[in-house]
Design a protein around this motif. Structure first.
Motif, PDB file in Angstrom:
ATOM      1  N   GLU A   1       1.164  14.059   2.575  1.00 44.28           N
ATOM      2  CA  GLU A   1       1.839  13.264   3.605  1.00 44.28           C
ATOM      3  C   GLU A   1       1.762  11.771   3.288  1.00 44.28           C
ATOM      4  O   GLU A   1       2.694  11.019   3.567  1.00 44.28           O
ATOM      5  CB  GLU A   1       1.274  13.599   4.992  1.00 44.28           C
ATOM      6  N   VAL A   2       0.651  11.333   2.683  1.00 46.46           N
ATOM      7  CA  VAL A   2       0.537   9.927   2.269  1.00 46.46           C
ATOM      8  C   VAL A   2       1.586   9.627   1.195  1.00 46.46           C
ATOM      9  O   VAL A   2       2.275   8.598   1.242  1.00 46.46           O
ATOM     10  CB  VAL A   2      -0.886   9.603   1.740  1.00 46.46           C
ATOM     11  N   ILE A   3       1.740  10.543   0.254  1.00 41.07           N
ATOM     12  CA  ILE A   3       2.702  10.337  -0.845  1.00 41.07           C
ATOM     13  C   ILE A   3       4.127  10.247  -0.289  1.00 41.07           C
ATOM     14  O   ILE A   3       4.886   9.340  -0.643  1.00 41.07           O
ATOM     15  CB  ILE A   3       2.581  11.482  -1.892  1.00 41.07           C
ATOM     16  N   VAL A   4       4.452  11.160   0.624  1.00 37.65           N
ATOM     17  CA  VAL A   4       5.802  11.152   1.214  1.00 37.65           C
ATOM     18  C   VAL A   4       6.011   9.852   1.992  1.00 37.65           C
ATOM     19  O   VAL A   4       7.041   9.188   1.851  1.00 37.65           O
ATOM     20  CB  VAL A   4       6.003  12.398   2.128  1.00 37.65           C
ATOM     21  N   ALA A   5       5.019   9.462   2.794  1.00 36.09           N
ATOM     22  CA  ALA A   5       5.143   8.247   3.614  1.00 36.09           C
ATOM     23  C   ALA A   5       5.285   7.002   2.732  1.00 36.09           C
ATOM     24  O   ALA A   5       6.016   6.069   3.072  1.00 36.09           O
ATOM     25  CB  ALA A   5       3.936   8.108   4.543  1.00 36.09           C
ATOM     26  N   ALA A   6       4.582   6.998   1.598  1.00 37.60           N
ATOM     27  CA  ALA A   6       4.635   5.832   0.704  1.00 37.60           C
ATOM     28  C   ALA A   6       6.038   5.633   0.133  1.00 37.60           C
ATOM     29  O   ALA A   6       6.420   4.519  -0.224  1.00 37.60           O
ATOM     30  CB  ALA A   6       3.622   5.991  -0.426  1.00 37.60           C
ATOM     31  N   LYS A   7       6.798   6.730   0.050  1.00 43.78           N
ATOM     32  CA  LYS A   7       8.159   6.644  -0.482  1.00 43.78           C
ATOM     33  C   LYS A   7       9.154   6.206   0.591  1.00 43.78           C
ATOM     34  O   LYS A   7      10.291   5.867   0.285  1.00 43.78           O
ATOM     35  CB  LYS A   7       8.601   8.018  -1.040  1.00 43.78           C
ATOM     36  N   ASN A   8       8.730   6.243   1.851  1.00 43.83           N
ATOM     37  CA  ASN A   8       9.616   5.834   2.951  1.00 43.83           C
ATOM     38  C   ASN A   8       9.370   4.375   3.305  1.00 43.83           C
ATOM     39  O   ASN A   8       8.399   3.772   2.852  1.00 43.83           O
ATOM     40  CB  ASN A   8       9.398   6.746   4.164  1.00 43.83           C
ATOM     41  N   ASP A   9      10.264   3.824   4.150  1.00 41.46           N
ATOM     42  CA  ASP A   9      10.169   2.392   4.459  1.00 41.46           C
ATOM     43  C   ASP A   9       9.159   2.047   5.549  1.00 41.46           C
ATOM     44  O   ASP A   9       8.732   0.903   5.650  1.00 41.46           O
ATOM     45  CB  ASP A   9      11.553   1.866   4.895  1.00 41.46           C
ATOM     46  N   SER A  10       8.793   3.032   6.377  1.00 39.88           N
ATOM     47  CA  SER A  10       7.981   2.709   7.546  1.00 39.88           C
ATOM     48  C   SER A  10       6.509   2.446   7.200  1.00 39.88           C
ATOM     49  O   SER A  10       5.787   3.353   6.764  1.00 39.88           O
ATOM     50  CB  SER A  10       8.068   3.873   8.551  1.00 39.88           C
ATOM     51  N   ASP A  11       6.073   1.201   7.415  1.00 41.92           N
ATOM     52  CA  ASP A  11       4.653   0.870   7.208  1.00 41.92           C
ATOM     53  C   ASP A  11       3.783   1.598   8.236  1.00 41.92           C
ATOM     54  O   ASP A  11       2.667   2.027   7.923  1.00 41.92           O
ATOM     55  CB  ASP A  11       4.428  -0.644   7.341  1.00 41.92           C
ATOM     56  N   ASP A  12       4.317   1.725   9.470  1.00 42.97           N
ATOM     57  CA  ASP A  12       3.544   2.397  10.529  1.00 42.97           C
ATOM     58  C   ASP A  12       3.240   3.842  10.132  1.00 42.97           C
ATOM     59  O   ASP A  12       2.121   4.329  10.317  1.00 42.97           O
ATOM     60  CB  ASP A  12       4.328   2.396  11.855  1.00 42.97           C
ATOM     61  N   GLU A  13       4.243   4.519   9.589  1.00 44.47           N
ATOM     62  CA  GLU A  13       4.061   5.916   9.178  1.00 44.47           C
ATOM     63  C   GLU A  13       3.045   5.997   8.042  1.00 44.47           C
ATOM     64  O   GLU A  13       2.148   6.852   8.038  1.00 44.47           O
ATOM     65  CB  GLU A  13       5.407   6.494   8.714  1.00 44.47           C
ATOM     66  N   PHE A  14       3.135   5.055   7.105  1.00 48.50           N
ATOM     67  CA  PHE A  14       2.209   5.042   5.964  1.00 48.50           C
ATOM     68  C   PHE A  14       0.766   4.830   6.441  1.00 48.50           C
ATOM     69  O   PHE A  14      -0.157   5.563   6.047  1.00 48.50           O
ATOM     70  CB  PHE A  14       2.639   3.957   4.971  1.00 48.50           C
ATOM     71  N   VAL A  15       0.600   3.831   7.330  1.00 46.47           N
ATOM     72  CA  VAL A  15      -0.742   3.541   7.866  1.00 46.47           C
ATOM     73  C   VAL A  15      -1.294   4.765   8.601  1.00 46.47           C
ATOM     74  O   VAL A  15      -2.464   5.147   8.432  1.00 46.47           O
ATOM     75  CB  VAL A  15      -0.691   2.305   8.812  1.00 46.47           C
ATOM     76  N   TYR A  16      -0.439   5.414   9.383  1.00 40.13           N
ATOM     77  CA  TYR A  16      -0.837   6.606  10.151  1.00 40.13           C
ATOM     78  C   TYR A  16      -1.334   7.707   9.206  1.00 40.13           C
ATOM     79  O   TYR A  16      -2.385   8.319   9.442  1.00 40.13           O
ATOM     80  CB  TYR A  16       0.380   7.090  10.955  1.00 40.13           C
ATOM     81  N   GLU A  17      -0.592   7.935   8.137  1.00 40.69           N
ATOM     82  CA  GLU A  17      -0.945   9.018   7.210  1.00 40.69           C
ATOM     83  C   GLU A  17      -2.200   8.671   6.400  1.00 40.69           C
ATOM     84  O   GLU A  17      -3.023   9.547   6.123  1.00 40.69           O
ATOM     85  CB  GLU A  17       0.227   9.342   6.264  1.00 40.69           C
ATOM     86  N   VAL A  18      -2.368   7.394   6.017  1.00 39.71           N
ATOM     87  CA  VAL A  18      -3.584   6.996   5.285  1.00 39.71           C
ATOM     88  C   VAL A  18      -4.801   7.174   6.201  1.00 39.71           C
ATOM     89  O   VAL A  18      -5.859   7.647   5.758  1.00 39.71           O
ATOM     90  CB  VAL A  18      -3.481   5.543   4.750  1.00 39.71           C
ATOM     91  N   ALA A  19      -4.642   6.831   7.485  1.00 38.19           N
ATOM     92  CA  ALA A  19      -5.757   6.997   8.433  1.00 38.19           C
ATOM     93  C   ALA A  19      -6.110   8.479   8.574  1.00 38.19           C
ATOM     94  O   ALA A  19      -7.300   8.847   8.610  1.00 38.19           O
ATOM     95  CB  ALA A  19      -5.386   6.401   9.790  1.00 38.19           C
ATOM     96  N   ASP A  20      -5.083   9.345   8.646  1.00 43.40           N
ATOM     97  CA  ASP A  20      -5.329  10.803   8.708  1.00 43.40           C
ATOM     98  C   ASP A  20      -6.106  11.268   7.477  1.00 43.40           C
ATOM     99  O   ASP A  20      -7.062  12.035   7.585  1.00 43.40           O
ATOM    100  CB  ASP A  20      -3.975  11.548   8.722  1.00 43.40           C
ATOM    101  N   LEU A  21      -5.676  10.775   6.303  1.00 44.44           N
ATOM    102  CA  LEU A  21      -6.346  11.179   5.062  1.00 44.44           C
ATOM    103  C   LEU A  21      -7.787  10.672   5.042  1.00 44.44           C
ATOM    104  O   LEU A  21      -8.718  11.411   4.682  1.00 44.44           O
ATOM    105  CB  LEU A  21      -5.567  10.646   3.845  1.00 44.44           C
ATOM    106  N   ALA A  22      -7.972   9.401   5.454  1.00 46.66           N
ATOM    107  CA  ALA A  22      -9.325   8.811   5.449  1.00 46.66           C
ATOM    108  C   ALA A  22     -10.260   9.651   6.324  1.00 46.66           C
ATOM    109  O   ALA A  22     -11.388   9.979   5.918  1.00 46.66           O
ATOM    110  CB  ALA A  22      -9.273   7.365   5.941  1.00 46.66           C
ATOM    111  N   TYR A  23      -9.780  10.009   7.515  1.00 46.83           N
ATOM    112  CA  TYR A  23     -10.604  10.828   8.424  1.00 46.83           C
ATOM    113  C   TYR A  23     -10.982  12.161   7.763  1.00 46.83           C
ATOM    114  O   TYR A  23     -12.153  12.559   7.756  1.00 46.83           O
ATOM    115  CB  TYR A  23      -9.849  11.065   9.741  1.00 46.83           C
ATOM    116  N   HIS A  24      -9.988  12.839   7.176  1.00 41.43           N
ATOM    117  CA  HIS A  24     -10.268  14.156   6.595  1.00 41.43           C
ATOM    118  C   HIS A  24     -11.170  14.051   5.354  1.00 41.43           C
ATOM    119  O   HIS A  24     -11.992  14.947   5.109  1.00 41.43           O
ATOM    120  CB  HIS A  24      -8.963  14.907   6.282  1.00 41.43           C
ATOM    121  N   VAL A  25     -11.051  12.960   4.591  1.00 39.61           N
ATOM    122  CA  VAL A  25     -11.949  12.767   3.438  1.00 39.61           C
ATOM    123  C   VAL A  25     -13.385  12.550   3.943  1.00 39.61           C
ATOM    124  O   VAL A  25     -14.343  13.075   3.366  1.00 39.61           O
ATOM    125  CB  VAL A  25     -11.481  11.598   2.536  1.00 39.61           C
TER     126      VAL A  25
END
Ligand SMILES: N=c1c2ncn([C@@H]3O[C@H](COP(=O)(O)OP(=O)(O)OP(=O)(O)O)[C@@H](O)[C@H]3O)c2ncn1[C@@H]1O[C@H](COP(=O)(O)O)[C@@H](O)[C@H]1O
Length: 106
Positions: free
Chosen positions: A45-69
């Motif tokens: 999801e981070v990879i997909v979000a990084a390819k899109n324009d939305s910074d909010d979506e990218f930040v959201y997905e990185v936070a999800d990944l950080a929590y799960h890591v």
């Protein structure tokens, strides 16, 4: 503001003191394979979000990944300090590698 050390401690507390209805508790109950599946999904999801324009979506997905890591680290018994130590050790190593690269490029 949620800091990574505090979130790690909260997750560790969930492992030691399971709380009903807690998503973290649900992950620990399901076990390592489930946690790994989530880390895999969230990475994608981070990879997909990084390819899109939305910074909010990218930040959201990185936070999800950080929590799960962090959940994975707690499950594996690895502390945030161990990661920090590894990164600190690289500081010196990486600057030496860069120096060597710079010399080669001269
Ligand atoms: N940072 C997070 C966090 N980020 C993501 N998530 C959860 O991760 C899940 C990701 O969504 P998905 O759609 O991929 O997964 P799902 O369909 O809900 O569940 P699965 O069956 O796929 O596992 C959501 O349910 C989110 O609630 C988190 N859950 C908890 N935290 C932190 O952990 C703390 C403790 O939470 P609890 O353990 O729930 O009390 C909270 O206060 C937060 O600070």
């Amino acid at each position: 503001m949620q800091d990574l050390d505090a979130l790690y401690q909260l997750i560790l507390d969930r492992k030691n003191n399971p709380k009903e209805g807690s998503y973290t508790d649900y992950l620990f109950t399901k076990g390592l394979d489930k946690i790994l599946k989530k880390v895999g999904e969230e990475s994608t999801e981070v990879i997909v979000a990084a390819k899109n324009d939305s910074d909010d979506e990218f930040v959201y997905e990185v936070a999800d990944l950080a929590y799960h890591v962090l959940v994975l680290m707690v499950d594996r018994g690895i502390s945030v300090d161990q990661i920090k130590r590894e990164l600190s050790e690289r500081e010196g190593l990486m600057s030496k590698t860069k120096e060597r690269r710079d010399i080669k490029e001269l």
